[in-house]
Design a protein around this motif. Structure first.
Motif, PDB file in Angstrom:
ATOM      1  N   ARG A 188     114.663  81.291 -17.695  1.00  0.00           N
ATOM      2  CA  ARG A 188     114.965  82.370 -18.611  1.00  0.00           C
ATOM      3  C   ARG A 188     113.758  83.291 -18.677  1.00  0.00           C
ATOM      4  N   SER A 189     113.952  84.432 -19.278  1.00  0.00           N
ATOM      5  CA  SER A 189     112.852  85.385 -19.369  1.00  0.00           C
ATOM      6  C   SER A 189     111.715  84.795 -20.200  1.00  0.00           C
ATOM      7  N   CYS A 190     110.484  85.104 -19.772  1.00  0.00           N
ATOM      8  CA  CYS A 190     109.307  84.548 -20.442  1.00  0.00           C
ATOM      9  C   CYS A 190     108.453  85.680 -20.993  1.00  0.00           C
ATOM     10  N   ARG A 191     107.700  85.339 -21.988  1.00  0.00           N
ATOM     11  CA  ARG A 191     106.731  86.279 -22.523  1.00  0.00           C
ATOM     12  C   ARG A 191     105.378  85.984 -21.881  1.00  0.00           C
ATOM     13  N   ARG A 192     104.752  87.024 -21.390  1.00  0.00           N
ATOM     14  CA  ARG A 192     103.458  86.859 -20.722  1.00  0.00           C
ATOM     15  C   ARG A 192     102.404  87.682 -21.443  1.00  0.00           C
ATOM     16  N   GLU A 193     101.219  87.150 -21.449  1.00  0.00           N
ATOM     17  CA  GLU A 193     100.076  87.869 -22.013  1.00  0.00           C
ATOM     18  C   GLU A 193      98.981  87.942 -20.958  1.00  0.00           C
ATOM     19  N   CYS A 194      98.324  89.081 -20.928  1.00  0.00           N
ATOM     20  CA  CYS A 194      97.223  89.289 -19.978  1.00  0.00           C
ATOM     21  C   CYS A 194      95.941  89.528 -20.750  1.00  0.00           C
ATOM     22  N   PHE A 195      94.838  89.016 -20.214  1.00  0.00           N
ATOM     23  CA  PHE A 195      93.551  89.134 -20.906  1.00  0.00           C
ATOM     24  C   PHE A 195      92.424  89.158 -19.868  1.00  0.00           C
ATOM     25  N   PRO A 196      91.310  89.799 -20.216  1.00  0.00           N
ATOM     26  CA  PRO A 196      90.186  89.885 -19.264  1.00  0.00           C
ATOM     27  C   PRO A 196      89.437  88.542 -19.169  1.00  0.00           C
ATOM     28  N   VAL A 197      88.993  88.230 -17.960  1.00  0.00           N
ATOM     29  CA  VAL A 197      88.229  87.003 -17.707  1.00  0.00           C
ATOM     30  C   VAL A 197      87.013  87.365 -16.849  1.00  0.00           C
ATOM     31  N   GLN A 198      85.858  86.772 -17.178  1.00  0.00           N
ATOM     32  CA  GLN A 198      84.637  87.000 -16.390  1.00  0.00           C
ATOM     33  C   GLN A 198      84.297  85.730 -15.616  1.00  0.00           C
ATOM     34  N   ASN A 199      84.185  85.857 -14.321  1.00  0.00           N
ATOM     35  CA  ASN A 199      83.791  84.748 -13.453  1.00  0.00           C
ATOM     36  C   ASN A 199      82.396  85.018 -12.908  1.00  0.00           C
ATOM     37  N   CYS A 200      81.520  84.022 -13.023  1.00  0.00           N
ATOM     38  CA  CYS A 200      80.140  84.163 -12.540  1.00  0.00           C
ATOM     39  C   CYS A 200      79.838  83.072 -11.527  1.00  0.00           C
TER      40      CYS A 200
END
Length: 215
Positions: free
Chosen positions: A200-212
């Motif tokens: 079924r349709s899903c709710r998605r959230e996007c957020f910034p991530v820092q990789n070092c």
């Protein structure tokens, strides 16, 4: 009487000079013979577009900061073995051991390479270390002592020894910081299947991530 004693002393001095000269020549001949025996085998170590003979060179850099540590370059040095007395031929192999003081002795670092075609043995890779490795041949900084035997159809046809110098050039100490990059990651925030397991349709959230990471 004085004249007779003078002649005798002069003869003694001449005899002593001849005797010492003979000893010197004998020692010189022995030294040359030993060097020839030692130098009948050698490592040809790749160095950019040329080769070094029995000289293995590494460089070291010390880093401080977020990514502190020691870096040796190159990681390993490619080389080939050859004996001027016994060149490569079909069904031949060469076994080489590093018996330098300071090496682990159970077993000594060794390499067993094909020696059956061309002008040299199969490639081998020198790497700094004090114990046997399966993919590289361990060496220590300074003079390294090796023994070898060349076999043909499992029959030893030559045994000998050689030395090689391992140099480690210090290039200095430098700061080294982490390299960081920002990106966006998206994740589902709810179950994407209903109670019957259907999508079924899903709710998605996007957020910034820092990789070092360290370089």
């Amino acid at each position: 009487m004085k004249h007779a004693r003078f002649v005798t002393r002069r003869q003694q001095i001449q005899f002593l000079a001849i005797f010492l000269g003979a000893i010197f020549l004998t020692l010189a001949a022995f030294t040359v013979s030993a060097q020839q025996q030692t130098n009948q085998a050698q490592f040809r170590v790749k160095n950019e577009n040329s080769f070094n003979i029995n000289l293995i060179q590494f460089k070291r850099v010390e880093y401080v900061g977020q990514c502190a540590g020691t870096v040796i370059s190159p990681d390993s040095q490619n080389a080939r073995f050859v004996s001027n007395k016994t060149p490569p031929a079909p069904n031949r192999r060469v076994l080489i051991k590093n018996v330098t003081d300071g090496m682990d002795t159970d077993p000594y670092p060794y390499t067993d390479r094909s020696y059956d075609k061309g002008e040299f043995s199969e490639d081998l890779g020198f790497k700094l270390g004090n114990s046997h490795k399966t993919k590289t041949f361990s060496v220590l900084e300074g003079e390294n002592k090796f023994i070898y035997e060349i076999k043909e159809n499992n029959l030893v046809i030559e045994q000998g020894a050689l030395t090689a110098e391992v140099s480690l050039q210090n290039l200095g100490t430098f700061p080294r910081q982490q390299i960081c990059e920002n990106k966006v990651e998206c994740r589902d925030t709810s179950d994407c299947r209903d109670s019957k397991g259907k999508k079924r349709s899903c709710r998605r959230e996007c957020f910034p991530v820092q990789n070092c990471r360290c370089p």
